[in-house]
Design an enzyme around this catalytic site. Structure first.
Site, mmCIF file in Angstrom:
data_model
loop_
_atom_site.group_PDB
_atom_site.id
_atom_site.type_symbol
_atom_site.label_atom_id
_atom_site.label_comp_id
_atom_site.label_asym_id
_atom_site.label_seq_id
_atom_site.Cartn_x
_atom_site.Cartn_y
_atom_site.Cartn_z
ATOM 1 N N PRO A 195 0.842 -1.198 0.000
ATOM 2 C CA PRO A 195 0.000 0.000 0.000
ATOM 3 C C PRO A 195 0.879 1.251 0.000
ATOM 4 O O PRO A 195 1.926 1.286 0.630
ATOM 5 C CB PRO A 195 -0.804 -0.115 1.298
ATOM 6 C CG PRO A 195 -0.016 -1.037 2.155
ATOM 7 C CD PRO A 195 0.678 -1.981 1.227
ATOM 8 N N GLU A 196 0.464 2.274 -0.748
ATOM 9 C CA GLU A 196 1.226 3.504 -0.827
ATOM 10 C C GLU A 196 0.525 4.596 -0.028
ATOM 11 O O GLU A 196 -0.496 4.349 0.618
ATOM 12 C CB GLU A 196 1.426 3.891 -2.294
ATOM 13 C CG GLU A 196 2.234 2.845 -3.058
ATOM 14 C CD GLU A 196 2.813 3.373 -4.352
ATOM 15 O OE1 GLU A 196 3.143 4.578 -4.423
ATOM 16 O OE2 GLU A 196 2.958 2.589 -5.300
ATOM 17 N N LYS A 249 4.182 6.617 4.696
ATOM 18 C CA LYS A 249 3.368 5.408 4.822
ATOM 19 C C LYS A 249 3.292 4.907 6.266
ATOM 20 O O LYS A 249 2.749 3.843 6.524
ATOM 21 C CB LYS A 249 3.937 4.311 3.929
ATOM 22 C CG LYS A 249 4.064 4.704 2.465
ATOM 23 C CD LYS A 249 4.741 3.605 1.665
ATOM 24 C CE LYS A 249 5.123 4.090 0.276
ATOM 25 N NZ LYS A 249 5.825 3.051 -0.492
ATOM 26 N N HIS A 271 -8.369 -14.154 8.686
ATOM 27 C CA HIS A 271 -6.975 -13.870 9.029
ATOM 28 C C HIS A 271 -6.862 -12.834 10.151
ATOM 29 O O HIS A 271 -5.902 -12.053 10.191
ATOM 30 C CB HIS A 271 -6.225 -13.402 7.791
ATOM 31 C CG HIS A 271 -6.221 -14.405 6.676
ATOM 32 N ND1 HIS A 271 -5.471 -15.561 6.720
ATOM 33 C CD2 HIS A 271 -6.911 -14.436 5.497
ATOM 34 C CE1 HIS A 271 -5.678 -16.260 5.613
ATOM 35 N NE2 HIS A 271 -6.532 -15.598 4.857
ATOM 36 N N ARG A 330 12.322 -3.722 -9.739
ATOM 37 C CA ARG A 330 10.909 -3.502 -9.975
ATOM 38 C C ARG A 330 10.726 -3.151 -11.453
ATOM 39 O O ARG A 330 11.604 -3.419 -12.271
ATOM 40 C CB ARG A 330 10.390 -2.376 -9.077
ATOM 41 C CG ARG A 330 10.277 -2.763 -7.629
ATOM 42 C CD ARG A 330 9.767 -1.622 -6.772
ATOM 43 N NE ARG A 330 10.847 -0.815 -6.233
ATOM 44 C CZ ARG A 330 10.680 0.149 -5.339
ATOM 45 N NH1 ARG A 330 9.469 0.431 -4.906
ATOM 46 N NH2 ARG A 330 11.698 0.831 -4.863
#
EC number: 3.2.2.23
Length: 327
Positions: free
Chosen positions: A2-3, A61, A115, A310
């Site tokens: 997540p950014e 973040k 979870h 990446r």
């Protein structure tokens, strides 16, 4: 991962549900999710029970909840960028989302998620869910208690409803992000020009500017018409401002859409996914038409390059690679 926009979506959702409420009970379902708390699950739970959540703060973040044992400690600090009010809280609950971490507000009657890792029961509040649940399928994230320390510049630690000049110790090494009102473009540009590296590598350097991850770096560079390998020491002030403005714009648009979601793991506190991936112009669009070039009746396909283990996506026509580019 997540950014920034995804984490900010979570922060904004949490604020309306947990701010001012007391943690009445803690259940650690899976000790692996509090492994970063060095003194163990029992100490983690014991220190949280009875604590009051003052706010939800984000820098880059990083996300944390300042805690206090006394309502008297909740006095607001000056929210300006040079706040010098006496800080009250000394401890915060840090949430590291990792690859798949979710912070969900749920009623006690809602069945546990598959979870579920940690459950925080909160004091009663009219119309508000009773539990904050940490759910994590891949177990790369976690919760832990951390110290709050004064910020280096005397300003707020990060985005919050009542900013305090304190920052979680683990986040103290990172720079402010482009959405932070106290972000200094002059300082950013001065430090950027001293780098001898490529522009995208600099944008991903959390010590220079935080919160810009791979997706939004590609989107900002596409919007600013700059190639990721542009040498930072050749960047003019107007170009640096253009790419920062573009980063703010794409992240603000992503916030409005609830973040960017490529699978069901990225959700807000109500369990809803974001939709900004439908608006991406560069990232993940290898082999597809560049929308800007197409609008100008030019033929150009988005290209993917290997970058820092990446991928980086750009248009070879409107983002030409500089001859002296640096990766």
């Amino acid at each position: 991962m997540p950014e920034l926009p995804e984490v900010e979506v979570v922060r904004r959702g949490l604020v309306s549900w947990v701010r001012g409420r007391t943690i009445t009970a803690v259940e650690v379902v899976d000790p692996r999710s509090v492994r970063r708390h060095a003194l163990g699950p029992e100490d983690f739970a014991g220190n949280l029970e009875g604590a009051r959540v003052l706010d939800v703060v984000r820098r880059g973040k990083f996300l944390w909840l300042p805690l206090t044992d006394s309502p008297a400690d909740a006095s607001a600090a000056d929210p300006s960028c040079d706040a010098d009010a006496t800080p009250a809280p000394a401890v915060a609950l840090m949430a590291h989302l990792g690859m798949s971490g979710q912070l969900l507000m749920q009623d006690s009657s809602v069945p546990d998620e598959k979870h579920l890792k940690v459950r925080l029961r909160l004091s009663t509040a009219d119309g508000m869910p009773a539990e904050l649940r940490f759910v994590d399928q891949r177990i790369f994230g976690g919760l832990f208690l951390t110290a709050l320390i004064p910020t280096a510049d005397g300003g707020p630690g990060g985005l919050a409803e009542t900013p305090l000049p304190l920052i979680a110790e683990e986040a103290a090494h990172i720079a402010r992000d482009p959405l932070d009102p106290c972000f200094s473009f002059d300082e950013f540009y001065r430090r950027l020009r001293t780098r001898r590296t490529g522009l995208k590598r600099a944008l991903l350097d959390q010590g220079l500017v935080s919160g810009i991850g791979n997706i939004y770096a590609d989107e900002a560079l596409w919007q600013a018409r700059l190639h990721f390998a542009r040498p930072t020491d050749t960047l003019r002030r107007a170009e640096a401002a253009r790419v920062l403005d573009a980063a703010r714009e794409v992240m603000t648009d992503a916030l409005a859409a609830g973040g960017t979601s490529f699978d069901s793991l990225y959700v807000n506190v109500n369990g809803a996914s974001g939709y900004f991936d439908r608006s991406l112009n560069a990232y993940g669009r290898e082999g597809q038409e560049c929308r800007r070039c197409a609008a100008a009746s030019l033929v150009s396909l988005i290209k993917r390059d290997q970058f820092m283990n990446r991928s980086s996506y750009s248009c070879p026509v409107c983002q030409p690679r500089p001859r002296n580019g640096r990766w």
